[in-house]
Design a protein around this motif. Structure first.
Motif: not given
Lengths: 441, 441
Positions: A201, A225, A342, A346, A414-418, A429
């Motif tokens: 990344k 982000e 989320k 994507s 976004s459907k991605e979470q960190r 997300p």
């Protein structure tokens, strides 16, 4: 050691008292300029005594868990309390409550040697060593925490657990061009860190950053982000959820309970036992059970979080959000693991749907935000320009405004979470806003 | 413990190595809102191992002085060195040198209880409790430090000593007016702190601060008190004296040796054994003897300061200015006790001679200065307006410029010096500049 004996000893002096013992072990490494620069094994024990006599408060700290030394510390807290004036607003320390079932802990984190992270860091450095790339900094490590909170009303709760992290900062240098520092990281409750993904990344972002484009002053779609949105919310919004600020009249949310501060895309709650949390505490730093506290549900502000002191002052109950500073021993209201719900798309799709806009990977200056009114002024750096659904280069711009004007412009999550290892932990997300006013730099 | 045994053990792995052990004891209190809020007894032991094998560097840290644990730490440093790339510029660790005679230390500082500072703080709070005055914050304490630096070339130096400090922050609140936070402090090598004087000075400044006057944009005489001038120089000027920056080409002083950067009123040197120093070290953190290093003499820039690594890289000798971070174990170039030579007039006379000008008691934002070119932009707050030789009220203004343009406008230095417990210690007079461009706020 019989902690109950210490409480009994303390009750000779105090009407009520609390003893909190924290043991931390950190095995970690630092990275500087393509090399591992330090391998560290740090251990720390801190005991905080808090006692109240005739509403006079005494707090003492000592860097040991030794019984005799804690007794001396209790006596010091008492000498201090005697000389202080009574706090007429003081009610009492917390009473016992029912804890949720603790998460299983990974004992490997307790024993791991810094050597493990030396090898992990070397691997990361080798993976990142492409032409024109410098590993400017980074680090990795595991933290193991043990705590025991006990008070004279019968609270007696011990916890243990740990987590691991790895992060890297790359700088691109090619044909006279130097990129800003590009960060990426991973954080987990086990040693199972994905170094390849962190490097992949970061390298992707450095490649974007080589192609620098000017930003202009305009209104545009901006995707934040997880790292920049969490830093902005941490300083501009989250302090406004504190019950202490409600009592003191310094939160702009005082009259906003059950009103929308955003739209139905925004749901925020604090829950240390959420499945992605890397701070799974069952009790806060006063021994009060933690729970899921919904802050914002589908845009609607749900209410404040509390520690024991400020809650009782308002005739309420602590929400289990007491956090103790190991520097001063003081308790303040804070979060354990903030989750931002989320969405469905994507991040790739969010970028793909933008004809002209920006993807922001970092904010500078978020800490100067004013949570008492929501004003912020940040520099988006690194930020990436999106044209026709693709990232075409990097840029820098200023974004200043008010968080309560920004949040209603949220149009997608976004459907991605960190998982972010900041302030306990956060699960966040990417969030996309429209008509954001930016100033080119 | 036989430290020599540890060096011999380490020589099985390394070509050369260094072991540095630091023991700190802090007895201190915090003050918040008219009360003592914490009484703390902190103890910390840190051992840093630095070893070199085939020019490959290994650095490890462990929070203990236990012999077996240090041996493990040496092995970890070796594992790290093996995996690192050689630093072809590495020459060697320092050789032994001759130390000056250490100052006598006050052993009371080693044993003092935080209770002592609880009473001192209560006394300060009582002295400050006039109508309309809030003791917003403060603190006091004693630090005791013991260190041992030993290396495989024969360096073996141990030191001990300590100091005490007290500071207070007052806020005035009267008839709807709230002053900015007003600080004052004392720092000494003994427990003999002058709390009365700290409170007296702070109260005087609060009284000035109640009468707020607008500042205008103009050129005027400005007197900088020791605290603001030291913070400005610390960030805008002093880093430019570092030999590392000379080697890297990032100091604006590179071509200025033997040239004037101010005028004959300015003399600056670093000397930990100066009579007023509260950081009287005979050796730096690599065990190199400290000495008096003249930086600026009567305005003329005299040369750079060095640690072992950067000095040897240039074919020079360390000036004894290595400082070790106990967080990372890393060595950087820094100061022990910077002295700015005093002048002949009292601060009172300096103020008395000004028809229209300002006396600055604090700068905000000095840390954002750029030492690579000397640019700074600070907010003077609190600042006091001087009319016809007397302070008539308080104000706030911006001061932005370049330190190399400011320093030649120095027209007087006070005969009083203050001891500041920052970055080791500093001994600093008030400094008066003319034709300073200020921007009203």
């Amino acid at each position: 050691m019989k902690m109950e004996n210490l409480i009994r000893f303390g009750e000779k002096f105090f009407d009520e008292l609390e003893i909190a013992i924290y043991k931390n072990r950190d095995a970690s490494v630092n990275i500087e300029l393509n090399e591992v620069s330090t391998s560290a094994l740090r251990e720390r024990v801190v005991t905080v005594v808090r006692g109240v006599k005739d509403k006079k408060l005494g707090v003492s700290i000592v860097d040991t868990a030794d019984e005799e030394k804690i007794k001396e510390s209790i006596e010091r807290a008492y000498k201090m309390a005697k000389l202080n004036k009574p706090d007429e607003k003081w009610i009492s320390l917390p009473e016992p409550g029912k804890y949720r079932k603790p998460r299983k802990v990974d004992k490997e984190l307790k024993e791991v040697s810094p050597d493990y992270f030396v090898e992990l860091a070397r691997k990361g450095i080798e993976l990142a060593r492409e032409e024109g790339i410098v590993v400017a900094g980074g680090g990795g490590g595991a933290e193991w925490r043990e705590s025991l909170i006990i008070n004279s009303h019968g609270i007696n709760v011990s916890q243990e657990g740990g987590g691991a992290f790895f992060y890297i900062e790359l700088v691109g240098m090619k044909e006279g061009r130097v990129t800003p520092g590009i960060f990426d990281f991973d954080a987990k409750l086990s040693l199972n860190l994905n170094v390849e993904e962190v490097i992949r990344k970061a390298l992707q972002k450095v490649k974007w950053a080589f192609n620098v484009e000017k930003s202009k002053t305009e209104e545009a779609k901006v995707i934040l982000e997880p790292e920049p949105i969490s830093s902005l919310l941490t300083y501009a919004l989250f302090p406004a959820f504190s019950g202490e600020k409600l009592v003191k009249g310094t939160t702009p949310l005082a009259s906003k309970v059950n009103e929308s501060i955003s739209n139905e895309l925004l749901t925020i709650y604090d829950d240390p036992l959420h499945e992605l949390s890397i701070n799974p505490v069952i009790a806060d730093d006063e021994g009060v059970p933690t729970r899921k506290n919904v802050l914002v549900e589908k845009g609607i502000f749900n209410g404040f979080i509390w520690d024991n002191y400020w809650a009782k002052l308002q005739g309420l109950e602590s929400t289990g959000n007491a956090k103790r500073s190991l520097n001063t021993g003081g308790i303040s209201i804070g979060f354990h693991n903030v989750i931002i719900e989320k969405g469905k798309k994507s991040l790739e799709d969010l970028v793909g749907e933008i004809d002209h806009g920006y993807l922001v990977d970092g904010f500078q200056g978020a800490h100067s935000s004013n949570p008492d009114n929501g004003n912020f002024a940040v520099v988006a750096n690194p930020a990436f320009l999106i044209k026709d659904g693709e990232v075409t280069g990097s840029t820098v711009f200023m974004m200043s405004g008010n968080i309560y004007e920004l949040l209603p412009t949220l149009y997608e999550v976004s459907k991605e979470q960190r998982v972010l290892p900041f302030g306990g932990s956060m699960v966040v997300p990417a969030m996309a806003f429209e008509n954001v006013r930016i100033a080119g730099k």
